[in-house]
Scaffold this motif. Sequence first.
Motif, PDB file in Angstrom:
ATOM      1  N   LYS A 183       0.798  -1.223   0.000  1.00 57.03           N
ATOM      2  CA  LYS A 183       0.000   0.000   0.000  1.00 57.03           C
ATOM      3  C   LYS A 183       0.832   1.275   0.000  1.00 57.03           C
ATOM      4  O   LYS A 183       0.319   2.329  -0.343  1.00 57.03           O
ATOM      5  N   LEU A 202      -3.708   7.826  -3.909  1.00 65.90           N
ATOM      6  CA  LEU A 202      -5.047   7.478  -3.448  1.00 65.90           C
ATOM      7  C   LEU A 202      -5.948   8.710  -3.524  1.00 65.90           C
ATOM      8  O   LEU A 202      -5.483   9.833  -3.362  1.00 65.90           O
ATOM      9  N   ARG A 248     -11.083   9.947  -0.553  1.00 61.20           N
ATOM     10  CA  ARG A 248     -11.828   8.923   0.183  1.00 61.20           C
ATOM     11  C   ARG A 248     -10.940   7.738   0.510  1.00 61.20           C
ATOM     12  O   ARG A 248     -10.958   7.226   1.634  1.00 61.20           O
ATOM     13  N   GLU A 249     -10.109   7.322  -0.470  1.00 58.53           N
ATOM     14  CA  GLU A 249      -9.230   6.161  -0.242  1.00 58.53           C
ATOM     15  C   GLU A 249      -8.205   6.439   0.866  1.00 58.53           C
ATOM     16  O   GLU A 249      -7.831   5.536   1.610  1.00 58.53           O
TER      17      GLU A 249
END
Lengths: 287, 264
Positions: free
Chosen positions: A202, B91, B94-95
């Motif tokens: 991520k 991102l 919201r992410e």
Amino acid sequence: MAVGTTLGGLAATRKGEGARRPLVTAASLKGFAARVVPPLVVLALFLLLWEVLCQRPGAGLPPPSRVLAEAHDIIVDPFYDNGGTDKGLFWHISASLQRVALGFTLAAIAGILLGTLVGQSEWAMRGLDPIFQVLRTIPPLAWLPLSLAAFRDGQPSAIFVIFITSIWPIIINTAVGIRNIPQDYRNVAAVLRLNAFEFFGKVMLPSAAPYIFTGLRIGVGLSWLAIVAAEMLIGGVGIGFFIWDAWNSSHISEIIVALVYVGVIGFVLDRLVAFVGHLVTRGTATA
Amino acid sequence: MSHLTLTSVGISFTRAGRTTEVLRDVDLKIEKGEFVSLIGHSGCGKSTVLNIVAGLLKASTGGVLLDGREVNSPGPERAVVFQNHSLLPWLTVRENVALAVDKVLKAKKSKAERREWIEHNLALVNMTHAAEKRPHEISGGMKQRVGIARALAMEPKVLLMDEPFGALDALTRAHLQDQLMEIHLRLKNTVIMITHDVDEAVLLSDRIVMMTNGPSATIGEVLAVPLTRPRRRLELVEDPTYTHARAEVLEFLYARHAKPALAA
């Protein structure tokens, strides 16, 4: 950027054709012409010069007109297959591309993992970097005898040569990308208590993606360079062998046609990786 | 027992064989729901204090207790709003909030509840309209609001803010200060905020912690700001309590603890 604009131009013309020209404005046509006309003019001049120079008696290379005449068969039918290595260019290119695909994919996976290790760990960096710096200077073909000795077969040896050629820029660029992850992102991950896998997926990969794709782009170029040379030595089906075979049969025109193919495919591979990179980083490469 | 306790916190850094003591004997008790500002000249170690509470730095001496438990690593119960927002640029808004919510509240809330909680927090900072945008497409003030939403969405015990509005223009800053006061009034979070803006400190804080200059910086003075909430900036301009507090802080910063380089 260049990829974006080229594709943008293509998309515009295609849309124009589909919608019966309402979208083809004078401006977009002009922009398209400005990009397409100069290379075509230069190409035409180059071919003309070549034709003139090689028309002279005693010229070592055939002029373009003779190339077209002599290599007519392989140009119009790249798909013939007479068994053995007597196949059309399509089959040779496809065999080479398969080797590159396999070797390059393995190099990408191993390279990104090793690059992450080197980028993340000071100890891994100190231990591995000197070895990498020495190994990466070894010319691709120098690996071939060693890999033939190890694998005792041409096919895996060629794939290994691709792998070992393209892995270095991937490792080095990934490591730089990982090293350049801003401390802020690491702090965010620490506050969220992301575990190692979450952090890798991520934060690390997306953050280092622009660097990784630079490495992949250089890597794919190098593997295409290496495969042609390797195939000349290992034989079998493949564009490198095709060129070597044509040389042994003194079919210079066929070599020239094959070189055009090699160049175009190499260009397409480079642009393909760049395009995938653009999609994956969603244009945030500079953010 | 206080909510958050710093006991003789000190920290030294060693670089090239030379040890510098940045903080010494920082003692501070903070109650639940309190809004505390740290103010001081740049380089005095304000951020270092905050990073120690966040767990991003380890104190060389002393320690931090939150609800009786020692702080020794970063964690979502001490959410940080970073000075430069630190949103992940790949991102969407919201992410970015979802990353925090999905990681921190996974065990506490169902998937649907988490979706709802993300929207709730975006609405809290008025960012619902830009939820699909990426950080580089929104303004600095908006980024900071998203950073606040991400921190609040972790349901932290303590909200740590490192000069959250430092990089913003005065109007945007005033607007965000009002929003922050409103949120604080509603949620009653415990907040530690670093600032070097005197008005911001007085307007927002229950107590202002003033730090001496480094090296070996420590707490010089703690000033209570007994203004009632909700506070409105326009009414406060003439308020004697406000002007007095403001004068106290200015006096501390520019008379008694003027930056040596500036005083000379």
